[in-house]
Design an enzyme around this catalytic site. Sequence first.
Site, short mmCIF file in Angstrom:
data_model
loop_
_atom_site.label_atom_id
_atom_site.label_comp_id
_atom_site.label_asym_id
_atom_site.label_seq_id
_atom_site.Cartn_x
_atom_site.Cartn_y
_atom_site.Cartn_z
N ARG A 54 32.06 48.51 34.28
CA ARG A 54 32.54 47.96 33.01
C ARG A 54 32.38 48.97 31.88
O ARG A 54 31.54 49.86 31.92
CB ARG A 54 31.80 46.67 32.68
CG ARG A 54 31.96 45.56 33.70
CD ARG A 54 33.39 45.09 33.81
NE ARG A 54 33.50 43.90 34.66
CZ ARG A 54 34.64 43.39 35.08
NH1 ARG A 54 35.78 43.98 34.74
NH2 ARG A 54 34.67 42.31 35.84
N ASP A 76 26.38 30.89 38.62
CA ASP A 76 27.48 31.76 38.25
C ASP A 76 28.83 31.14 38.60
O ASP A 76 28.90 30.04 39.14
CB ASP A 76 27.33 33.14 38.92
CG ASP A 76 27.84 34.25 38.04
OD1 ASP A 76 29.06 34.28 37.78
OD2 ASP A 76 27.04 35.10 37.61
#
Length: 514
Positions: free
Chosen positions: A199, A314
């Site tokens: 990222r 999650d």
Amino acid sequence: MKYRDLRDFLQQLELRGELKRIATPVSTHLEMTEIADRVLRAQGPALLFEHAVHNGARAAMPVLANLFGTPRRVAWGMGADEVSALRDTGELLASLREPEAPRGLRDALGKVAMLKSALWDMAPKRVRGPACQEIVWEGADVDLARLPIQTCWPGDVAPLLTWGLVITRGPNARRQNLGIYRQQPIAPNKLIMRWLSHRGGALDFREHARAHPGTPFPVAVALGADPATILGAVTPVPDSLSEYQFAGLLRGSRTEVGQALGSDLSVPAWAEIVLEGHLLPANDPRAVAPVVPEGAPPPPDTGYEMALEGPYGDHTGYYNEQDWFPVFTVDRITMRRDPVYHSTYTGKPPDEPAVLGVALNEVFVPLLRRQLPEIVDFYLPPEGCSYRLAVVSIRKQYAGHAKRVMFGLWSVLRQFMYTKFIVVVDDDIDPRNWNEVVWAITTRMDPVRDTVLVERTPIDYLDFASPVSGLGGKMGMDATNKWPGETDREWGRPIAMDDAVKQRVDAMWGELGL
């Protein structure tokens, strides 16, 4: 939909019946998750909890949830009137990523005007005294417990900051990076920054550590930015364009930013709350030595403060395993007067990330067609945890074509690096219709001949099914009709009724009483 900031957007949602104010006391500990989850599954409105209960007392600010709980609200946030209009956004991004040669003078002038608008007219506008700095907490006033940070699931290790827009800049970067990364509070002024290694924020941090080892890395986190800026951070914006510029294109007006008080980072001027601080070197007096639980792996030697993050529920519908990530030390918290805290939860689909994936399908199709023109449609089913399974329809042109498309999809955008399963179908199959997709798989596919398996590829570390954390397999399924060279057998001919018979039945239908 045109709007200036989050508050303006919420006002317009309320006028359309898409925002529900809740005056009943609701706890940030689990209760908000259960309410938001029920409402999202019913495709209900955004929720503003005006009497949020946090740590046993009324919170100092309301909590906004389920903002992007339907694809249409995502489209509105991106400046479109309907989800289908997001194809135009994808076309714009495709042109900015890889412009086509102009077809004539008029076309060339149009492309120049578009690029000028994207790169110059929509450059962020720096303002003095931004609204996000109307109130400033520094020193002993910095206490993350004063924010109504949600605890989403019973097995979560701590509350979780979810919609934080993380702002970073690498030492050699001309523009800032904006990304959404979850953060775990571990002290009044410390959060664990959980960003995956590929990222933008993690890349900026590694470049800084190489170029300026042993020096603090500036970070800002904006909460409650305007929807265009938030959504720009989860859209495949080309590297030549900042997310602030892209947000301006979506909104139709330049993004107003202010300079952070403690660094040269630009923060959204109309954000509700901004956290400012640094990732500290391990030898900094303010850094805390990592605590390694018995049986846990030691932290990597990054030279910076690290902590063990998780477990949290999650988007997979499971609790993830723990891992080491850098620690963000908050130097100050700035905010607007009467701020709104923006939050969400992630869990078994559908959740907000899954809804975002459904809307962003429309953005992805033009981007993918620019690289693979044979693509007809592309679909990320929300039950596939946002990105883990993709179905793509193509105009097949030669033997082996489906396999080429599989490898192209795994390579063309970073967003699909972690896609585990790709199903390729012909253009007579609707990839968004599971009945048709399953029919194609079961009639046009041989499990041995038409399955592609690739080992030891990059995979989401949250994927506990992979044999090694961060490395796992990928599967491609060729569910297209087979061409010569792919099979020696006579291929099946589809069953279809004669048109003349259909017309005769149409003519008598009204007499049948059916």
